[in-house]
Scaffold this motif. Structure first.
Motif, PDB file in Angstrom:
ATOM      1  N   ASN A  12       0.632  -1.435   0.124  1.00  0.00           N
ATOM      2  CA  ASN A  12       0.481   0.335   0.395  1.00  0.00           C
ATOM      3  C   ASN A  12       0.921   0.919   0.604  1.00  0.00           C
ATOM      4  O   ASN A  12       0.283   2.301  -0.757  1.00  0.00           O
ATOM      5  N   ILE A  13       1.772   1.461   0.240  1.00  0.00           N
ATOM      6  CA  ILE A  13       2.704   2.603   1.084  1.00  0.00           C
ATOM      7  C   ILE A  13       3.564   2.883  -0.249  1.00  0.00           C
ATOM      8  O   ILE A  13       3.846   4.249  -1.324  1.00  0.00           O
ATOM      9  N   GLU A  14       4.046   1.312  -1.249  1.00  0.00           N
ATOM     10  CA  GLU A  14       4.822   1.524  -2.406  1.00  0.00           C
ATOM     11  C   GLU A  14       3.433   2.038  -3.748  1.00  0.00           C
ATOM     12  O   GLU A  14       3.917   2.778  -4.453  1.00  0.00           O
ATOM     13  N   SER A  15       2.492   1.556  -3.514  1.00  0.00           N
ATOM     14  CA  SER A  15       1.736   1.651  -4.453  1.00  0.00           C
ATOM     15  C   SER A  15       1.019   3.347  -4.284  1.00  0.00           C
ATOM     16  O   SER A  15       0.624   4.038  -5.267  1.00  0.00           O
ATOM     17  N   GLY A  16       1.131   3.803  -3.182  1.00  0.00           N
ATOM     18  CA  GLY A  16       1.301   5.228  -3.388  1.00  0.00           C
ATOM     19  C   GLY A  16      -0.248   5.418  -2.333  1.00  0.00           C
ATOM     20  O   GLY A  16      -0.973   7.190  -1.748  1.00  0.00           O
ATOM     21  N   ARG A  17      -0.893   4.322  -2.259  1.00  0.00           N
ATOM     22  CA  ARG A  17      -2.703   4.287  -1.148  1.00  0.00           C
ATOM     23  C   ARG A  17      -2.099   5.038   0.276  1.00  0.00           C
ATOM     24  O   ARG A  17      -2.823   6.321   0.716  1.00  0.00           O
ATOM     25  N   TRP A  18      -1.337   4.888   0.826  1.00  0.00           N
ATOM     26  CA  TRP A  18      -1.030   4.832   1.774  1.00  0.00           C
ATOM     27  C   TRP A  18       0.315   5.737   2.427  1.00  0.00           C
ATOM     28  O   TRP A  18       1.055   5.468   1.674  1.00  0.00           O
ATOM     29  N   ALA A  19       0.408   6.484   3.484  1.00  0.00           N
ATOM     30  CA  ALA A  19       1.347   7.141   4.301  1.00  0.00           C
ATOM     31  C   ALA A  19       2.716   5.463   4.711  1.00  0.00           C
ATOM     32  O   ALA A  19       1.819   4.988   5.236  1.00  0.00           O
ATOM     33  N   GLU A  20       3.953   6.224   4.956  1.00  0.00           N
ATOM     34  CA  GLU A  20       4.572   5.061   5.124  1.00  0.00           C
ATOM     35  C   GLU A  20       4.058   5.401   7.057  1.00  0.00           C
ATOM     36  O   GLU A  20       3.796   4.408   7.886  1.00  0.00           O
TER      37      GLU A  20
END
Length: 158
Positions: A28-36
């Motif tokens: 999800n982080i890598e896809s840009g959906r979530w912040a780290e």
């Protein structure tokens, strides 16, 4: 068929969560959906919400993918089944083949075996989500007849 599906035990489920939670957060982080920040906590909450009784959660099927040749576990498959308006559908929440066994046909074989399982339950279709960066999974799903039915898009404005 080179793999079969075996019901996941509670001990295997506990081990599965140790990698599934960080892997889902990472994707999800890598896809840009979530912040780290907070991603692991968010992933953990999602897994607890979706599987409140673990392997015994109603309408969820957690399997180990077993190599028929080697008689060992080569990965996992998690599927949920729901019925709306008299139509049963299955959704693949996770399929993961262990690194040492990737690119050997186990995921393909497991998905074909899942179709047999779904037919036995009178399921009409099987859906899944795949992250945009996972091109090899997209190619596999396309080769098995899965079709894109929608696309989620995100624009970062902060």
């Amino acid at each position: 068929m080179q793999s079969k599906l075996k019901n996941m035990t509670d001990s295997v489920f506990s081990e599965y969560l140790k990698t599934a939670i960080p892997n889902y957060a990472h994707d999800n982080i890598e896809s840009g959906r979530w912040a780290e920040k907070g991603a692991i906590e968010r992933s953990s909450k999602d897994h607890k919400r979706l599987l409140p009784q673990g392997t015994k959660t109603d309408n969820n099927y957690l399997f180990e993918i077993i190599s028929k040749n080697r008689d060992c576990s080569v990965g996992i498959l998690w599927v949920a089944v729901e019925e709306n308006y008299g139509i049963k559908t299955a959704f693949i929440y996770d399929i993961e083949v262990k690194k040492a066994y990737r690119r050997k046909g186990y995921a393909r074989s497991a998905l074909i075996e899942l179709e047999r399982f779904a037919n036995d339950l009178n399921i009409h279709n099987i859906g899944l989500h795949v992250f945009r960066q996972n091109r090899s999974a997209q190619a596999l799903y396309n080769s098995l007849g899965y079709n894109v039915v929608s696309t989620n898009m995100v624009k970062s404005i902060a």
